[in-house]
Design an enzyme around this catalytic site. Structure first.
Site, PDB file in Angstrom:
ATOM      1  N   HIS A 227       0.567   3.487  -7.316  1.00  0.00           N
ATOM      2  CA  HIS A 227      -0.276   2.296  -7.496  1.00  0.00           C
ATOM      3  C   HIS A 227       0.616   1.129  -7.891  1.00  0.00           C
ATOM      4  O   HIS A 227       1.648   1.323  -8.536  1.00  0.00           O
ATOM      5  CB  HIS A 227      -1.311   2.536  -8.615  1.00  0.00           C
ATOM      6  CG  HIS A 227      -1.993   1.277  -9.054  1.00  0.00           C
ATOM      7  ND1 HIS A 227      -3.048   0.734  -8.363  1.00  0.00           N
ATOM      8  CD2 HIS A 227      -1.740   0.431 -10.091  1.00  0.00           C
ATOM      9  CE1 HIS A 227      -3.426  -0.385  -8.953  1.00  0.00           C
ATOM     10  NE2 HIS A 227      -2.646  -0.592 -10.012  1.00  0.00           N
TER      11      HIS A 227
ATOM     12  N   TYR B 258      -9.957   1.558 -13.046  1.00  0.00           N
ATOM     13  CA  TYR B 258     -10.382   1.203 -11.696  1.00  0.00           C
ATOM     14  C   TYR B 258     -11.771   0.545 -11.689  1.00  0.00           C
ATOM     15  O   TYR B 258     -12.434   0.530 -10.645  1.00  0.00           O
ATOM     16  CB  TYR B 258     -10.370   2.432 -10.794  1.00  0.00           C
ATOM     17  CG  TYR B 258      -8.981   2.814 -10.296  1.00  0.00           C
ATOM     18  CD1 TYR B 258      -8.252   1.936  -9.493  1.00  0.00           C
ATOM     19  CD2 TYR B 258      -8.409   4.039 -10.607  1.00  0.00           C
ATOM     20  CE1 TYR B 258      -6.998   2.266  -9.021  1.00  0.00           C
ATOM     21  CE2 TYR B 258      -7.144   4.388 -10.132  1.00  0.00           C
ATOM     22  CZ  TYR B 258      -6.449   3.491  -9.337  1.00  0.00           C
ATOM     23  OH  TYR B 258      -5.195   3.821  -8.857  1.00  0.00           O
TER      24      TYR B 258
ATOM     25  N   LYS C 156       1.251   8.649  -8.857  1.00  0.00           N
ATOM     26  CA  LYS C 156      -0.052   9.302  -8.907  1.00  0.00           C
ATOM     27  C   LYS C 156       0.052  10.831  -8.880  1.00  0.00           C
ATOM     28  O   LYS C 156       1.093  11.389  -8.520  1.00  0.00           O
ATOM     29  CB  LYS C 156      -0.903   8.812  -7.729  1.00  0.00           C
ATOM     30  CG  LYS C 156      -1.272   7.320  -7.824  1.00  0.00           C
ATOM     31  CD  LYS C 156      -2.237   6.948  -6.700  1.00  0.00           C
ATOM     32  CE  LYS C 156      -2.688   5.501  -6.829  1.00  0.00           C
ATOM     33  NZ  LYS C 156      -3.679   5.151  -5.796  1.00  0.00           N
TER      34      LYS C 156
ATOM     35  N   GLU D  13      -3.415  -4.519 -16.552  1.00  0.00           N
ATOM     36  CA  GLU D  13      -3.068  -3.108 -16.309  1.00  0.00           C
ATOM     37  C   GLU D  13      -1.942  -2.633 -17.227  1.00  0.00           C
ATOM     38  O   GLU D  13      -1.963  -1.487 -17.700  1.00  0.00           O
ATOM     39  CB  GLU D  13      -2.688  -2.920 -14.831  1.00  0.00           C
ATOM     40  CG  GLU D  13      -3.893  -3.108 -13.910  1.00  0.00           C
ATOM     41  CD  GLU D  13      -3.595  -2.825 -12.454  1.00  0.00           C
ATOM     42  OE1 GLU D  13      -2.407  -2.631 -12.093  1.00  0.00           O
ATOM     43  OE2 GLU D  13      -4.565  -2.771 -11.672  1.00  0.00           O
TER      44      GLU D  13
ATOM     45  N   ASN E 145      -2.309   8.271  -2.150  1.00  0.00           N
ATOM     46  CA  ASN E 145      -1.305   7.388  -1.556  1.00  0.00           C
ATOM     47  C   ASN E 145      -0.084   7.185  -2.447  1.00  0.00           C
ATOM     48  O   ASN E 145       0.553   6.144  -2.431  1.00  0.00           O
ATOM     49  CB  ASN E 145      -1.950   6.056  -1.151  1.00  0.00           C
ATOM     50  CG  ASN E 145      -2.536   5.304  -2.311  1.00  0.00           C
ATOM     51  OD1 ASN E 145      -2.574   5.805  -3.435  1.00  0.00           O
ATOM     52  ND2 ASN E 145      -3.000   4.092  -2.068  1.00  0.00           N
TER      53      ASN E 145
HETATM   54  P1  CMP Z   1      -4.540   1.794  -5.551  1.00  0.00           P
HETATM   55  O1  CMP Z   1      -3.434   0.868  -5.185  1.00  0.00           O
HETATM   56  O2  CMP Z   1      -4.331   2.665  -6.738  1.00  0.00           O
HETATM   57  O3  CMP Z   1      -5.870   0.944  -5.754  1.00  0.00           O
HETATM   58  C1  CMP Z   1      -7.148   1.473  -5.577  1.00  0.00           C
HETATM   59  C2  CMP Z   1      -7.113   2.830  -4.955  1.00  0.00           C
HETATM   60  O4  CMP Z   1      -8.299   3.227  -4.341  1.00  0.00           O
HETATM   61  C3  CMP Z   1      -6.105   2.842  -3.815  1.00  0.00           C
HETATM   62  O5  CMP Z   1      -4.811   2.747  -4.290  1.00  0.00           O
HETATM   63  C4  CMP Z   1      -6.453   4.125  -3.132  1.00  0.00           C
HETATM   64  O6  CMP Z   1      -5.946   5.264  -3.830  1.00  0.00           O
HETATM   65  C5  CMP Z   1      -7.968   4.100  -3.273  1.00  0.00           C
HETATM   66  N1  CMP Z   1      -8.601   3.565  -2.077  1.00  0.00           N
HETATM   67  C6  CMP Z   1      -8.575   2.326  -1.591  1.00  0.00           C
HETATM   68  N2  CMP Z   1      -9.298   2.202  -0.475  1.00  0.00           N
HETATM   69  C7  CMP Z   1      -9.815   3.414  -0.243  1.00  0.00           C
HETATM   70  C8  CMP Z   1     -10.667   3.934   0.763  1.00  0.00           C
HETATM   71  N3  CMP Z   1     -11.120   3.172   1.753  1.00  0.00           N
HETATM   72  N4  CMP Z   1     -10.987   5.229   0.685  1.00  0.00           N
HETATM   73  C9  CMP Z   1     -10.525   5.993  -0.324  1.00  0.00           C
HETATM   74  N5  CMP Z   1      -9.723   5.556  -1.316  1.00  0.00           N
HETATM   75  C10 CMP Z   1      -9.367   4.279  -1.279  1.00  0.00           C
END
Ligand code: CMP
Length: 144
Positions: free
Chosen positions: A117, A51, A11, A128, A114
């Site tokens: 993904h 998403y 990311k 995906e 984070n």
């Molecule tokens: P990802 O695995 O890319 O899948 C969905 C993304 O949404 C997740 O990682 C985070 O980056 C984001 N995400 C999931 N839960 C939350 C949350 N509670 N608040 C903010 N971002 C979130």
């Protein structure tokens, strides 16, 4: 065990931190083979489409803003139980809760930023991978 493919994304927060190489090392150390890879800067429509499953969540708008804030690296990864292997290597979504030694524990900033993904299931992985790769952009090769 079955050989599977999954989608990984390095990311924008990871690109800002200069850790593409660190993450790719963890991919290969987990016996996941990169069979497709490209660097993209997602626009809003493409991030929203990717998403879309989260479109009713309160964090959707912020997530799309983050994912379009800079470039990312999308990867098709192949290996035994690749979906689980990559999710285990990444760690749980929230870096604060991720196990020691996982990518999100070591490099994640917060639940949104984070680091990586990973697809969460077989159907999602198929969707995906196809979202970012034409079939002729995926390769086969053997590790010797
Ligand atoms: P990802 O695995 O890319 O899948 C969905 C993304 O949404 C997740 O990682 C985070 O980056 C984001 N995400 C999931 N839960 C939350 C949350 N509670 N608040 C903010 N971002 C979130």
């Amino acid at each position: 065990m079955a050989v599977e493919r999954t989608l990984g994304i390095i990311k924008p927060d990871s690109l800002e931190k200069g850790i593409i190489g660190e993450i790719l090392k963890r991919v290969e150390d987990a016996s996941l083979k990169v069979v497709g890879m490209k660097m993209l800067h997602l626009n809003t429509a493409r991030a929203e489409g990717f998403y879309a499953v989260h479109k009713d969540k309160p964090f959707y708008g912020s997530l799309v803003t983050f994912m379009t804030s800079g470039p990312c690296v999308v990867m098709a990864l192949e290996g035994e139980e690749a979906i689980k292997t990559w999710r285990d290597t990444a760690g749980v979504t929230n870096p604060e809760e991720a196990a020691d030694g996982t990518i999100r524990c070591d490099f994640g900033t917060n639940i949104e930023r984070n680091a990586v993904h990973g697809s969460d299931a077989t159907d999602t992985a198929k969707f995906e991978i196809a979202y970012f790769f034409e079939s002729n952009e995926l390769v086969n090769y053997e590790w010797v």
